[in-house]
Scaffold this motif. Structure first.
Motif, PDB file in Angstrom:
ATOM      1  N   LEU A  66       0.871  -1.193  -0.234  1.00  0.00           N
ATOM      2  CA  LEU A  66      -0.212   0.068  -0.140  1.00  0.00           C
ATOM      3  C   LEU A  66       0.966   1.371   0.054  1.00  0.00           C
ATOM      4  O   LEU A  66       0.645   2.127  -0.864  1.00  0.00           O
ATOM      5  N   PRO A  67       1.836   1.491   0.762  1.00  0.00           N
ATOM      6  CA  PRO A  67       2.649   2.520   0.816  1.00  0.00           C
ATOM      7  C   PRO A  67       3.403   2.624  -0.511  1.00  0.00           C
ATOM      8  O   PRO A  67       3.357   3.876  -1.157  1.00  0.00           O
ATOM      9  N   ALA A  68       3.753   1.651  -1.185  1.00  0.00           N
ATOM     10  CA  ALA A  68       4.131   1.894  -2.606  1.00  0.00           C
ATOM     11  C   ALA A  68       3.156   2.382  -3.540  1.00  0.00           C
ATOM     12  O   ALA A  68       3.423   3.550  -4.236  1.00  0.00           O
ATOM     13  N   VAL A  69       1.934   2.251  -3.371  1.00  0.00           N
ATOM     14  CA  VAL A  69       0.695   2.741  -4.298  1.00  0.00           C
ATOM     15  C   VAL A  69       0.437   4.210  -3.849  1.00  0.00           C
ATOM     16  O   VAL A  69       0.438   5.012  -4.467  1.00  0.00           O
ATOM     17  N   SER A  70       0.664   4.200  -2.465  1.00  0.00           N
ATOM     18  CA  SER A  70       0.621   5.742  -1.823  1.00  0.00           C
ATOM     19  C   SER A  70       1.453   6.716  -2.573  1.00  0.00           C
ATOM     20  O   SER A  70       1.015   8.019  -2.950  1.00  0.00           O
ATOM     21  N   LYS A  71       2.613   6.057  -2.719  1.00  0.00           N
ATOM     22  CA  LYS A  71       3.826   7.036  -3.544  1.00  0.00           C
ATOM     23  C   LYS A  71       3.378   7.369  -4.701  1.00  0.00           C
ATOM     24  O   LYS A  71       3.413   8.484  -5.137  1.00  0.00           O
ATOM     25  N   HIS A  72       3.081   6.553  -5.306  1.00  0.00           N
ATOM     26  CA  HIS A  72       2.654   6.588  -6.830  1.00  0.00           C
ATOM     27  C   HIS A  72       1.620   7.578  -7.083  1.00  0.00           C
ATOM     28  O   HIS A  72       1.633   8.524  -7.817  1.00  0.00           O
ATOM     29  N   LEU A  73       0.458   7.481  -5.939  1.00  0.00           N
ATOM     30  CA  LEU A  73      -0.640   8.367  -6.211  1.00  0.00           C
ATOM     31  C   LEU A  73      -0.016  10.138  -5.816  1.00  0.00           C
ATOM     32  O   LEU A  73      -0.315  10.948  -6.525  1.00  0.00           O
ATOM     33  N   LYS A  74       1.052  10.048  -4.979  1.00  0.00           N
ATOM     34  CA  LYS A  74       1.730  11.298  -4.730  1.00  0.00           C
ATOM     35  C   LYS A  74       2.345  11.962  -6.038  1.00  0.00           C
ATOM     36  O   LYS A  74       2.465  13.001  -6.062  1.00  0.00           O
TER      37      LYS A  74
END
Lengths: 127, 127
Positions: A46-54
Motif C-alpha cells: 500500500l505505501p508503494a501505491v500511496s507514493k505513486h499517487l503522490k
DNA sequence: CCTATATTTAACCATATGGTTAAATATCAA
DNA sequence: TTGATATTTAACCATATGGTTAAATATAGG
C-alpha cells in the motif's frame, strides 16, 4: 551538479513514465476510486501505491477529496492536456516523417537511387 | 526489489521527461543535425549531450546515420506516435472533465449550491 | 604519418526513484 | 474507550539518472 527537475511538463511526463501509474490513470478514467481500490490489483504494498499517487498528484494528473478516512481520487485533466499539447506541437513534423516512411515502404527505396533504373534490390511486397 | 523499466511506452515517456531532451527533439523537428550542433546551445558537456542522445535513441525517438566521423541525427516518428496514442486513448475522459470544469467556471459553482439563489460569490468575467 | 575534429567510453559522484517493513494518524463503529 | 479500517510517514535499500572530467576511438586532411 544538483538535479532540479521542476518544470511541470517534465514532472508530468515523468509521472507517465511508469506502467503502474499509467494503469492507475486508466482505472481512474472509468471513475473515481479510493486508495485501497486503486491498490488492490497490484502485488506491491500500500505505501508503494500511496507514493505513486503522490507522484501523480504532484504532476497534477490526479486530485483527491477526503471523505472521512477514505480518499477518493479522480483524474485532473489539465496536466494531461499540457502533455498532449506538447506532443501535438510536433505532430506535423513526425507525421510528415511517417508519411515519408510510408511512401518509402510503398514505392521502394528513395527516388534518387531509382536513377540507376534496374537496381537489384529485393522488391517490396505490394501491400 | 529490482527496478526493471523495460516497456517501450515507459521508456518513451521517460525520455520526454527532460527539458534538454525535449529541446533536442524540438531542434530536430527543424531538420537533422550532428551531435556537435545539437550540443552547442547547452551549457553542459558533450558527453552529457551524448548520453541524452542515447536515451532518445533507446526510446526510439531519434535515429542517426554516420557520415564519416559525424553522426547525423533525425527524428524517428513511431515512438512519439505511440506516446501520443496512449494519451489520445484517454482524451475523451479528461476532455469530458475539462468540459465540466469549463461549465463550472462559466455558470458558477455547482447547480446544487445555486439553490440559495443570491450567493455573494464574486462574478466571473464573461470571456 | 601526424594532428585536429567528432564522438563515445569509463569512472566517478550526488540525488532521485521505486520498492520494502514498521509505526503513526485519523476515522468509523460498537 | 476500544478496536478495526484507511491511509500516510519514516527509515531504509538497491538501482537509475544526469552530470562531471579524462581518456579512448575513429575519421579527415595536410
Amino acid at each position: 551538479m544538483v538535479k532540479y527537475q521542476n518544470d511541470p511538463l517534465s514532472t508530468t511526463f515523468q509521472a507517465l513514465a511508469d506502467p503502474t501509474r499509467r494503469a492507475i490513470l486508466a482505472r481512474l478514467a472509468l471513475g473515481e476510486a479510493s486508495v485501497g481500490e486503486l491498490a488492490e490489483p497490484y502485488a506491491m504494498s500500500l505505501p508503494a501505491v500511496s507514493k505513486h499517487l503522490k507522484v501523480l498528484e504532484g504532476a497534477g494528473l490526479l486530485a483527491r477529496e477526503r471523505d472521512g478516512r477514505v480518499h477518493r481520487c479522480h483524474l485532473e485533466p489539465q496536466a494531461m492536456r499540457a502533455a498532449a499539447d506538447w506532443i501535438a506541437e510536433y505532430r506535423r513534423f513526425w507525421e510528415a516523417q511517417l508519411d515519408q516512411l510510408a511512401r518509402y515502404l510503398e514505392r521502394g527505396p528513395a527516388p534518387l537511387s531509382r536513377i540507376k533504373e534496374n537496381s537489384d534490390e529485393p522488391g517490396e511486397p505490394e501491400t
